[in-house]
Enzyme design. Structure first.
Site, PDB file in Angstrom:
ATOM      1  N   ASP A   1       2.887  12.868  12.742  1.00 40.92           N
ATOM      2  CA  ASP A   1       3.711  12.837  11.546  1.00 40.92           C
ATOM      3  C   ASP A   1       3.648  14.174  10.822  1.00 40.92           C
ATOM      4  O   ASP A   1       2.576  14.754  10.669  1.00 40.92           O
ATOM      5  CB  ASP A   1       3.193  11.761  10.587  1.00 40.92           C
ATOM      6  CG  ASP A   1       3.988  10.490  10.683  1.00 40.92           C
ATOM      7  OD1 ASP A   1       5.017  10.386   9.997  1.00 40.92           O
ATOM      8  OD2 ASP A   1       3.594   9.596  11.452  1.00 40.92           O
TER       9      ASP A   1
ATOM     10  N   ASP B   1       8.525  12.781   8.705  1.00 41.04           N
ATOM     11  CA  ASP B   1       8.535  11.749   7.682  1.00 41.04           C
ATOM     12  C   ASP B   1       9.542  12.066   6.575  1.00 41.04           C
ATOM     13  O   ASP B   1       9.548  13.176   6.040  1.00 41.04           O
ATOM     14  CB  ASP B   1       7.124  11.674   7.073  1.00 41.04           C
ATOM     15  CG  ASP B   1       6.983  10.536   6.090  1.00 41.04           C
ATOM     16  OD1 ASP B   1       7.039   9.382   6.531  1.00 41.04           O
ATOM     17  OD2 ASP B   1       6.818  10.807   4.888  1.00 41.04           O
TER      18      ASP B   1
ATOM     19  N   GLU C   1      12.962  11.103  10.576  1.00 41.94           N
ATOM     20  CA  GLU C   1      13.146   9.809   9.915  1.00 41.94           C
ATOM     21  C   GLU C   1      14.270   9.995   8.905  1.00 41.94           C
ATOM     22  O   GLU C   1      14.068  10.552   7.829  1.00 41.94           O
ATOM     23  CB  GLU C   1      11.848   9.380   9.208  1.00 41.94           C
ATOM     24  CG  GLU C   1      11.950   7.964   8.668  1.00 41.94           C
ATOM     25  CD  GLU C   1      10.918   7.619   7.588  1.00 41.94           C
ATOM     26  OE1 GLU C   1      10.599   6.438   7.446  1.00 41.94           O
ATOM     27  OE2 GLU C   1      10.452   8.533   6.867  1.00 41.94           O
TER      28      GLU C   1
ATOM     29  N   HIS D   1       5.418   0.748  11.658  1.00 41.76           N
ATOM     30  CA  HIS D   1       4.421   0.400  10.642  1.00 41.76           C
ATOM     31  C   HIS D   1       5.056   0.062   9.287  1.00 41.76           C
ATOM     32  O   HIS D   1       4.363  -0.400   8.389  1.00 41.76           O
ATOM     33  CB  HIS D   1       3.431   1.558  10.470  1.00 41.76           C
ATOM     34  CG  HIS D   1       4.097   2.796   9.955  1.00 41.76           C
ATOM     35  ND1 HIS D   1       5.052   3.491  10.679  1.00 41.76           N
ATOM     36  CD2 HIS D   1       3.989   3.440   8.778  1.00 41.76           C
ATOM     37  CE1 HIS D   1       5.480   4.508   9.958  1.00 41.76           C
ATOM     38  NE2 HIS D   1       4.863   4.509   8.799  1.00 41.76           N
ATOM     39  N   ASP D   2       6.350   0.320   9.129  1.00 40.69           N
ATOM     40  CA  ASP D   2       7.037  -0.006   7.868  1.00 40.69           C
ATOM     41  C   ASP D   2       7.904  -1.263   7.985  1.00 40.69           C
ATOM     42  O   ASP D   2       8.411  -1.744   6.974  1.00 40.69           O
ATOM     43  CB  ASP D   2       7.987   1.131   7.463  1.00 40.69           C
ATOM     44  CG  ASP D   2       7.261   2.403   7.103  1.00 40.69           C
ATOM     45  OD1 ASP D   2       6.130   2.334   6.586  1.00 40.69           O
ATOM     46  OD2 ASP D   2       7.835   3.493   7.331  1.00 40.69           O
TER      47      ASP D   2
END
Ligand code: GLC
Length: 533
Positions: free
Chosen positions: A98, A194, A245, A309-310
């Site tokens: 990330d 990110d 992202e 993970h979100d």
């Protein structure tokens, strides 16, 4: 179409704090990841995406960084990090990390300096104003936080503890590029960027007509200049995978980020599914795939994912965990690995792990959920109602520890896990999956093998059929040498269709399917078939 390793790759996301704890502190760690690399490799994946493991006060699970060039003690040491990369490379895999550079932690020395006085040289590294506007942040009611000491407000797209960097300032950008090179020179193979679409802010921060629609945060003028500069100064000098992202970015804007002529990013995550399609909606999903295919094909590259993970685990959110957990997991896997774009597997997806339901807000850890809960309770709403509302999409749904076996704490830790284990670990775990030739795990393995052997799955064109069908999703992939037909019944009922105009069921080669049934026009619930024509 030019061929590259990152188009052909399958990526496995490791949320290390929930992967494997090697030292009993209740948190997964890098040493734990090293211990399970053979397991990851056994699936056939090529690339690991590791969530952030940098020094951080951890209010947002590592997405609030206080030192970009240090490893957080929960995760391990720089030495372990270095060994992790070596071990990954030794297994002929790659690792991306990330890059979290829209914001830092409020404990980062840059911010500590910035907030110390209005004339501090780092003041302009963040965004300060005399007056707030009416914008909402992701994790709190306002994007602005008043700072007593210097009498101004600072800007934060996420939590109050995550002040946004001021990308207009060239010193900030230079420093970020230096940090990127620091990690690339340590051997990493790319970045998952990110919140990258929100680096550039709207000039003057005008009030929004509808502050609840927070799309003003992203995709603003200036973003492409930053990404092009980043590419010129850093990215183009390495052989990398970069995946952005891209919240708020629409299909027609996608090429602006990933068209190879523009020299920005390689590929992207868009959020038209995970942010805007709460439950499975076949026609909406088909239309999203079609729009993105049409805008990107031949120009840039897509990515395929339905959870991370979100975002709540895919079988729970889109499939059926009571009757058809295995079938629906395999059906969605077939879809993700046969649609155009690089497929991402989120740890545990390959054994069909499910979302969780804990009894009380105290059992949850995620800042997004907790802040929203507090905000709603503050409006004197009934706590239980608020809690229930937040459950389905709570980020902790997918953050519970990896379920390795049926032993205590699912084999994740000897200590007390940082977040509770999903109680279904006795039935759903890796050990079980490895013993059952029909498991979801082996199905993923077969899909990945198929991708390795058949370039049509990667470079073939995509042509949907039965476009108005609300149960069946079917499409051809074709690359000049081969033509495949993928048919999926994404529903809980049998679905009978006349396939004769698309495929001869007797003659076509069935490459993979998730049921052991005679070939017929009727597809069982969540049945998936891949035919070579
Ligand atoms: C991204 C991350 C998420 C994090 C946020 C702020 O969306 O995936 O986990 O909270 O950015 O960094």
């Amino acid at each position: 179409m030019d061929k590259t390793w990152w188009k052909e790759a399958v990526v496995y996301q490791v949320y290390w704090r929930s992967f494997l704890d090697s030292d009993g502190d209740g948190y997964g760690d890098l040493e734990g990841v090293i211990q399970k690399l053979d397991y990851i490799k056994s699936l056939g994946v090529d690339v690991i995406w590791l969530n952030p493991c940098f020094e951080s006060p951890d209010v947002d699970n590592g997405y609030d960084i206080s030192d970009y060039c240090a490893v957080m003690p929960k995760a391990g040491t720089m030495e372990t990090f270095q060994r992790l990369i070596e071990e990954i490379h030794a297994r002929d895999m790659k690792m991306i990390m990330d890059l979290v550079v829209n914001h830092t932690s409020d404990q980062h020395p840059w911010f500590v300096e910035s907030r110390s006085s209005q004339d501090n040289p780092k003041r302009d590294w963040y965004i300060w104003r005399n007056e707030p506007n009416n914008w909402r942040s992701y994790f709190s009611p306002s994007t602005w936080e008043y700072d007593e000491k210097t009498g101004q407000y600072y800007f934060h797209s996420f939590a109050v503890e995550q002040p946004d960097l001021n990308w207009k300032n060239p010193e900030v950008r230079e420093e970020i590029y230096r940090i990127m090179k620091f990690w690339l020179d340590r051997g990493i193979d790319g970045f998952r960027m990110d919140a990258i679409a929100i680096l550039a802010k709207q000039d003057g921060f005008p009030d929004a007509e509808n502050p609840e629609d927070i799309s003003y945060l992203g995709n603003n003028p200036g973003i492409h200049e930053y990404l092009q500069e980043m590419n010129e100064k850093v990215l183009q000098h390495y052989d990398l995978l970069t995946v952005g992202e891209l919240a708020f970015v629409k299909a027609e804007e996608g090429p602006l980020y990933v068209d190879r002529e523009r020299k920005e990013l390689h590929t992207l995550f868009h959020f038209e599914v995970c942010d805007y399609m709460e439950n499975w909606d076949m026609l909406q999903f088909k239309s999203i795939q079609k729009r993105w295919y049409e805008s990107l094909w031949g120009r840039g590259w897509n990515s395929q994912f339905l959870n991370n993970h979100d975002h709540t685990r895919l079988v729970t959110r889109f499939g059926n965990v009571s009757t058809y957990r295995e079938e629906s997991a395999k059906c969605f896997a077939t879809m993700l690995h046969t649609l155009p774009g690089t497929p991402y597997i989120y740890q545990g997806e390959e054994i069909g792990m499910t979302g969780v339901r804990f009894d009380s807000i105290e059992d949850y850890n995620d800042i997004a959920m907790k802040n929203k809960y507090k905000e709603e309770i503050g409006k004197r709403r009934d706590p239980q109602t608020v809690f229930e509302e937040l459950l389905p999409l709570a980020r902790d749904n997918s953050r519970t520890p990896m379920q390795w076996d049926a032993n205590k704490n699912a084999g994740f830790t000897e200590g007390r896990p940082w977040i509770n284990i999903n109680p279904n670990y006795k039935e759903i775990n890796v050990e079980e999956a490895l013993q059952d030739q029909n498991s979801i795990y082996y199905f993923y393995k077969k899909l990945i093998e198929l991708r390795k052997q058949n370039q049509v799955m990667i470079y073939g064109t995509y042509e949907p059929v039965l476009e108005d069908d609300e149960e069946i999703y079917a499409y051809y992939r074709e690359d000049g040498q081969e033509k495949w037909l993928v048919i999926l019944n994404i529903s809980e009922e049998d679905a009978e269709r006349d396939w004769s105009q698309f495929v001869s069921l007797e003659d076509a080669e069935l490459l993979l399917g998730n049921y052991d049934l005679p070939r017929s026009n009727t597809l069982a619930p969540y049945e998936a078939r891949i035919y070579r024509l």
